[in-house]
Design a protein around this motif. Structure first.
Motif, PDB file in Angstrom:
ATOM      1  N   ASP A  63      -1.887   8.470   3.744  1.00 18.43           N
ATOM      2  CA  ASP A  63      -1.355   7.438   2.796  1.00 18.43           C
ATOM      3  C   ASP A  63      -0.438   6.795   3.842  1.00 18.43           C
ATOM      4  O   ASP A  63      -0.059   5.520   3.408  1.00 18.43           O
ATOM      5  CB  ASP A  63      -0.515   8.228   1.759  1.00 18.43           C
ATOM      6  CG  ASP A  63      -1.508   8.757   0.673  1.00 18.43           C
ATOM      7  OD1 ASP A  63      -2.740   8.634   0.793  1.00 18.43           O
ATOM      8  OD2 ASP A  63      -0.984   9.652  -0.229  1.00 18.43           O
ATOM      9  N   HIS A 115       0.906  -1.249  -0.109  1.00 17.49           N
ATOM     10  CA  HIS A 115      -0.177   0.068  -0.017  1.00 17.49           C
ATOM     11  C   HIS A 115       0.856   1.291  -0.089  1.00 17.49           C
ATOM     12  O   HIS A 115       0.520   2.254   0.637  1.00 17.49           O
ATOM     13  CB  HIS A 115      -0.862   0.055   1.177  1.00 17.49           C
ATOM     14  CG  HIS A 115      -2.023  -0.987   0.908  1.00 17.49           C
ATOM     15  ND1 HIS A 115      -3.200  -0.964   1.803  1.00 17.49           N
ATOM     16  CD2 HIS A 115      -2.453  -1.851   0.088  1.00 17.49           C
ATOM     17  CE1 HIS A 115      -4.175  -1.979   1.335  1.00 17.49           C
ATOM     18  NE2 HIS A 115      -3.370  -2.637   0.553  1.00 17.49           N
ATOM     19  N   HIS A 140      -7.474   6.630  -2.722  1.00 21.05           N
ATOM     20  CA  HIS A 140      -8.004   6.429  -1.640  1.00 21.05           C
ATOM     21  C   HIS A 140      -9.141   7.391  -1.267  1.00 21.05           C
ATOM     22  O   HIS A 140     -10.020   7.176  -0.451  1.00 21.05           O
ATOM     23  CB  HIS A 140      -6.616   6.785  -0.499  1.00 21.05           C
ATOM     24  CG  HIS A 140      -5.730   5.887  -0.623  1.00 21.05           C
ATOM     25  ND1 HIS A 140      -4.450   6.329  -0.473  1.00 21.05           N
ATOM     26  CD2 HIS A 140      -5.376   4.714  -1.134  1.00 21.05           C
ATOM     27  CE1 HIS A 140      -3.487   5.308  -0.657  1.00 21.05           C
ATOM     28  NE2 HIS A 140      -4.303   4.352  -0.961  1.00 21.05           N
TER      29      HIS A 140
END
Ligand code: FES
Length: 264
Positions: free
Chosen positions: A162, A55, A75
């Motif tokens: 993130d 990720h 996202h």
């Protein structure tokens, strides 16, 4: 002492400085040019910005808001359409990030000196005959810095999100790799740069006549002022860390470099 340099016309001394005053503007020009070239190449490369196993999302492509984004990289959804293959996803966010850096008080000083020689250094005559400052277009637009600051806070918040997602184990659960650590360092530097902004300092401590009546804002102002003294260092460190994390994610995503894992 070296003989002073003179220009044509009325006899003018360019500078009496004998040190290597040209080194800082030269370093600035090389550093900023390298970043701009890397950023352009990377943006229009338009690939290898998402590592699904860990990720990791490259900061140049965050937030990825276009339908052109690879699956998993968006996202925050995809409100913008896939316009064309030559319109990469960062075009929707990059103007705000670049606007924040371009209108930054420190960068203005740096690139006015490095590229426009206005003036090239303290106590060195500039080559221009007239000086109009930032009182007319296009430099008048530098006043928009405070608005870019608001956008930069949002982008820093997204990059923080993130980074939280990058604590993803390759087999699910929690994991930590070298990329996770680099992303943590990057968001710390980005927050340091953003919160040390002069507009932020004015926002928390400006337009107050009596600090004694606003103890919370006074406390915040002292913190921001302390950070503000390091604004130049934070500007360069965060610029370097953004490019480094982007390069790292690109290498891992392309398979050129395996991400060393501390916790799988
Ligand atoms: Fe540099 Fe605001 S003054 S970011």
């Amino acid at each position: 002492m070296a003989a002073p340099t003179t220009t044509s016309g009325p006899r003018r001394t360019r500078t009496l400085r004998t040190d290597r005053w040209w080194l800082p503007p030269l370093g600035t020009a090389l550093g900023l040019s390298a970043f701009v070239v890397y950023g352009l190449v990377r943006t229009f490369m338009n690939t290898w910005y998402w590592v699904p196993e860990q990720h990791y999302l490259a900061p140049f492509f965050s937030p990825c808001l276009s339908e052109a984004c690879v699956p998993g990289a968006s996202h925050l959804g995809t409100p913008f359409p896939d316009l064309a293959p030559w319109v990469p996803p960062p075009v929707f966010v990059l103007p705000f990030v670049l606007g924040f850096r371009l209108t930054c008080y420190y960068y203005r000083k740096a690139y006015y000196r490095a590229f426009w020689l206005s003036p090239p250094a303290c106590a060195v005559t500039e080559p221009h005959r007239r000086y109009t400052g930032e009182s007319r277009l296009p430099l008048l637009l530098q006043n928009a810095h405070r608005y870019f600051f608001y956008a930069a806070v949002l982008v820093a918040a997204v990059l923080t999100y993130d980074t939280v997602l990058a604590f993803h184990g390759v087999n699910g659960g929690v994991g930590v790799g070298l990329g996770t650590l680099l992303m943590v360092v990057n968001v710390v530097l980005l927050w340091g740069y953003t919160l040390s902004c002069h507009s932020c300092r004015h926002l928390v401590g400006g337009r107050i006549n009596h600090f004694s009546r606003h103890p919370v804002r006074y406390r915040l102002w002292t913190w921001v002022s302390r950070l503000n003294g390091r604004h130049m260092s934070l500007a360069w460190a965060s610029l370097f860390s953004v490019a480094l994390v982007d390069l790292y994610v690109m290498l891992v995503a392309s398979g050129a470099f395996p991400d060393p894992r501390l916790i799988n």
